[in-house]
Scaffold this motif. Structure first.
Motif, PDB file in Angstrom:
ATOM      1  N   TRP A  97       0.811  -1.262   0.210  1.00 37.96           N
ATOM      2  CA  TRP A  97       0.100  -0.053  -0.007  1.00 37.96           C
ATOM      3  C   TRP A  97       0.998   1.406   0.055  1.00 37.96           C
ATOM      4  CZ3 TRP A  97       1.369   2.875   4.081  1.00 37.96           C
ATOM      5  CH2 TRP A  97       1.819   2.108   5.328  1.00 37.96           C
ATOM      6  N   GLY A  98       2.166   0.983   0.374  1.00 38.67           N
ATOM      7  CA  GLY A  98       2.889   2.327   0.594  1.00 38.67           C
ATOM      8  C   GLY A  98       4.128   2.537  -0.211  1.00 38.67           C
ATOM      9  N   GLU A  99       4.664   3.699  -0.364  1.00 37.87           N
ATOM     10  CA  GLU A  99       5.858   3.803  -1.261  1.00 37.87           C
ATOM     11  C   GLU A  99       7.218   3.965  -0.135  1.00 37.87           C
ATOM     12  OE1 GLU A  99       5.085   7.637  -3.039  1.00 37.87           O
ATOM     13  OE2 GLU A  99       4.180   6.768  -4.758  1.00 37.87           O
ATOM     14  N   PHE A 100       8.214   3.644  -0.337  1.00 37.96           N
ATOM     15  CA  PHE A 100       9.686   3.534   0.401  1.00 37.96           C
ATOM     16  C   PHE A 100      10.766   3.538  -0.520  1.00 37.96           C
ATOM     17  CE2 PHE A 100       7.780  -0.762   0.289  1.00 37.96           C
ATOM     18  CZ  PHE A 100       9.052  -1.341  -0.005  1.00 37.96           C
ATOM     19  N   GLU A 101      11.863   3.546   0.281  1.00 37.37           N
ATOM     20  CA  GLU A 101      13.344   3.593  -0.466  1.00 37.37           C
ATOM     21  C   GLU A 101      13.642   1.962  -0.477  1.00 37.37           C
ATOM     22  OE1 GLU A 101      15.798   6.831   0.846  1.00 37.37           O
ATOM     23  OE2 GLU A 101      15.263   7.764  -0.891  1.00 37.37           O
ATOM     24  N   ILE A 102      14.140   1.566  -1.569  1.00 34.01           N
ATOM     25  CA  ILE A 102      14.553   0.037  -1.244  1.00 34.01           C
ATOM     26  C   ILE A 102      16.108   0.190  -1.617  1.00 34.01           C
ATOM     27  CG2 ILE A 102      14.332  -2.157  -2.341  1.00 34.01           C
ATOM     28  CD1 ILE A 102      11.476  -1.600  -3.093  1.00 34.01           C
ATOM     29  N   GLY A 103      16.831  -0.370  -0.491  1.00 30.87           N
ATOM     30  CA  GLY A 103      18.307  -0.393  -0.648  1.00 30.87           C
ATOM     31  C   GLY A 103      18.617  -1.604  -1.709  1.00 30.87           C
ATOM     32  N   ILE A 104      19.644  -1.550  -2.469  1.00 35.78           N
ATOM     33  CA  ILE A 104      19.822  -2.491  -3.331  1.00 35.78           C
ATOM     34  C   ILE A 104      21.625  -2.684  -3.094  1.00 35.78           C
ATOM     35  CG2 ILE A 104      20.335  -3.304  -5.856  1.00 35.78           C
ATOM     36  CD1 ILE A 104      17.877  -1.296  -6.473  1.00 35.78           C
ATOM     37  N   GLU A 105      22.131  -3.879  -3.104  1.00 36.27           N
ATOM     38  CA  GLU A 105      23.270  -4.152  -3.085  1.00 36.27           C
ATOM     39  C   GLU A 105      23.730  -5.256  -4.170  1.00 36.27           C
ATOM     40  OE1 GLU A 105      25.383  -4.273   1.026  1.00 36.27           O
ATOM     41  OE2 GLU A 105      25.753  -6.316   0.409  1.00 36.27           O
ATOM     42  N   ILE A 106      24.613  -4.778  -4.844  1.00 34.31           N
ATOM     43  CA  ILE A 106      25.112  -5.613  -5.912  1.00 34.31           C
ATOM     44  C   ILE A 106      26.465  -6.180  -5.389  1.00 34.31           C
ATOM     45  CG2 ILE A 106      25.800  -5.951  -8.529  1.00 34.31           C
ATOM     46  CD1 ILE A 106      23.916  -3.489  -8.979  1.00 34.31           C
ATOM     47  N   LYS A 107      26.363  -7.616  -5.324  1.00 36.22           N
ATOM     48  CA  LYS A 107      27.732  -8.194  -4.995  1.00 36.22           C
ATOM     49  C   LYS A 107      28.470  -9.084  -6.233  1.00 36.22           C
ATOM     50  CE  LYS A 107      29.405 -11.316  -1.369  1.00 36.22           C
ATOM     51  NZ  LYS A 107      29.485 -12.834  -1.244  1.00 36.22           N
ATOM     52  N   PHE A 108      29.730  -8.746  -6.430  1.00 33.25           N
ATOM     53  CA  PHE A 108      30.343  -9.095  -7.650  1.00 33.25           C
ATOM     54  C   PHE A 108      30.816 -10.628  -7.532  1.00 33.25           C
ATOM     55  CE2 PHE A 108      30.566  -4.426  -8.085  1.00 33.25           C
ATOM     56  CZ  PHE A 108      29.689  -4.388  -9.167  1.00 33.25           C
ATOM     57  N   ARG A 109      31.025 -11.320  -8.349  1.00 30.91           N
ATOM     58  CA  ARG A 109      31.651 -12.583  -8.523  1.00 30.91           C
ATOM     59  C   ARG A 109      33.145 -12.570  -7.912  1.00 30.91           C
ATOM     60  NH1 ARG A 109      28.822 -16.557 -10.110  1.00 30.91           N
ATOM     61  NH2 ARG A 109      27.002 -16.111 -11.478  1.00 30.91           N
ATOM     62  N   PRO A 110      33.616 -13.622  -7.224  1.00 28.01           N
ATOM     63  CA  PRO A 110      34.847 -13.265  -6.797  1.00 28.01           C
ATOM     64  C   PRO A 110      35.961 -13.105  -7.831  1.00 28.01           C
ATOM     65  CG  PRO A 110      34.018 -15.492  -6.132  1.00 28.01           C
ATOM     66  CD  PRO A 110      33.060 -14.798  -6.944  1.00 28.01           C
ATOM     67  N   GLU A 111      35.894 -13.713  -9.011  1.00 27.48           N
ATOM     68  CA  GLU A 111      36.951 -13.047 -10.064  1.00 27.48           C
ATOM     69  C   GLU A 111      36.934 -11.627 -10.604  1.00 27.48           C
ATOM     70  OE1 GLU A 111      34.667 -15.582 -10.010  1.00 27.48           O
ATOM     71  OE2 GLU A 111      33.737 -15.787 -12.332  1.00 27.48           O
ATOM     72  N   VAL A 112      35.640 -11.039 -10.077  1.00 30.88           N
ATOM     73  CA  VAL A 112      35.891  -9.537 -10.762  1.00 30.88           C
ATOM     74  C   VAL A 112      36.620  -8.955  -9.721  1.00 30.88           C
ATOM     75  CG1 VAL A 112      34.181  -7.717 -10.787  1.00 30.88           C
ATOM     76  CG2 VAL A 112      33.451 -10.024 -11.418  1.00 30.88           C
ATOM     77  N   GLY A 113      36.797  -9.365  -8.476  1.00 31.91           N
ATOM     78  CA  GLY A 113      37.875  -8.721  -7.617  1.00 31.91           C
ATOM     79  C   GLY A 113      37.303  -7.311  -7.042  1.00 31.91           C
ATOM     80  N   GLU A 114      36.055  -6.880  -7.422  1.00 28.78           N
ATOM     81  CA  GLU A 114      35.727  -5.557  -6.560  1.00 28.78           C
ATOM     82  C   GLU A 114      34.453  -6.252  -5.764  1.00 28.78           C
ATOM     83  OE1 GLU A 114      37.030  -2.951  -7.253  1.00 28.78           O
ATOM     84  OE2 GLU A 114      37.898  -3.593  -9.172  1.00 28.78           O
TER      85      GLU A 114
END
Ligand code: SLL
Length: 260
Positions: A97-114
């Protein structure tokens, strides 16, 4: 241009096991945001809308070679508000029913190194007054989309990432050695340092997993392409008009000279 990963070019300074390739850069175009539909007759006090929060590759670019997981942090009024997706489509659909901010966390694959990238999506359910004035009230068929378009740039990527992920995808290398290309020649080739610079174009793999809103994305992306084409045509028309104006002025001067 030789192979960028010959040992002379490798930077081991911050991690001996997984060094960086200093001359390279990988760009991943993503879009993220929310799409909401009013439930109409099916709506009740606590569930007026069905919505989806998402992270996807622009033009259906596959992100799964790079992303290990996407975590969406919902409002605490939802059951198990932390939602972790380990494969595409990276999206969560809910009713509320309501609006809000959604936190998004992108985790990279180990080989990406970030490690990770943090983003924030504004969940919007109700159109603003000016949106209603422009395109009418919300209906059960008309989605309310809030989309952010961004590029994840992997500057000096890890050698493991470059070799295992980027080079294995359909990568197209374009070397520009002094070819005359009005816009690019100055910016990319010379850069005022006397060295020739290469331009890398990536042919991204397509994501095979289908989003719940696949048809909507296709429609929006086709419209974006059309808008870009229209903008190009409009610019070309303006240039032609300007050239005509200059030619007319020159013609008038010549006519004046002839009459003298
Ligand atoms: C607001 N600050 O007051 C916001 C909070 C929370 C929305 C919005 C839960 C749905 C459910 C839901 O929609 N929470 O209980 O299933 O507008």
């Amino acid at each position: 241009m030789g192979d960028a990963t010959t040992s002379a070019n490798i930077d081991y300074t911050d991690n001996e096991q997984n060094p960086r390739v200093p001359e390279e850069e990988y760009v991943l175009p993503i879009s993220y945001g929310s799409v909401a539909y009013w439930l109409g007759k099916k709506a009740d006090e606590y569930h007026s809308h069905e919505w989806t929060v998402y992270v996807r590759g622009q033009n259906n670019v596959d992100l799964s070679r790079v992303i290990e997981s996407v975590t969406f942090q919902l409002h605490p009024s939802f059951a198990e508000p932390k939602r972790v997706l380990t494969e595409p489509p990276y999206e969560v659909t809910e009713t509320g029913w309501g609006e809000f901010e959604i936190g998004i966390e992108i985790k990279f694959r180990p080989e990406v190194g970030e490690e990770k990238e943090k983003l924030m999506a504004n969940l919007k359910l109700f159109p603003d007054a000016d949106e209603v004035a422009k395109s009418g009230p919300q209906t059960t068929k008309k989605p309310l989309v809030v989309e952010n378009r961004e590029e994840l740039i992997f500057h000096k990527p890890r050698k493991s990432f470059w070799e295992k992920v980027v080079k294995k995808s359909k990568r197209v290398l374009e070397e520009e050695d002094g070819e005359k290309d009005e816009d690019e020649t100055n910016n990319n080739n010379n850069n005022n340092d006397g060295k020739k610079h290469k331009k890398v174009t990536f042919a991204y793999d397509e994501c095979e997993a289908k989003s719940k809103h696949e048809a909507l994305w296709k429609q929006r992306e086709a419209k974006m392409k059309d808008d870009e084409e229209l903008m190009k045509l409009w610019c070309a028309q303006k240039v032609t008009e300007e050239r005509c104006r200059v030619l007319k002025a020159q013609l008038m001067v010549l006519e004046g000279q002839l009459l003298d």
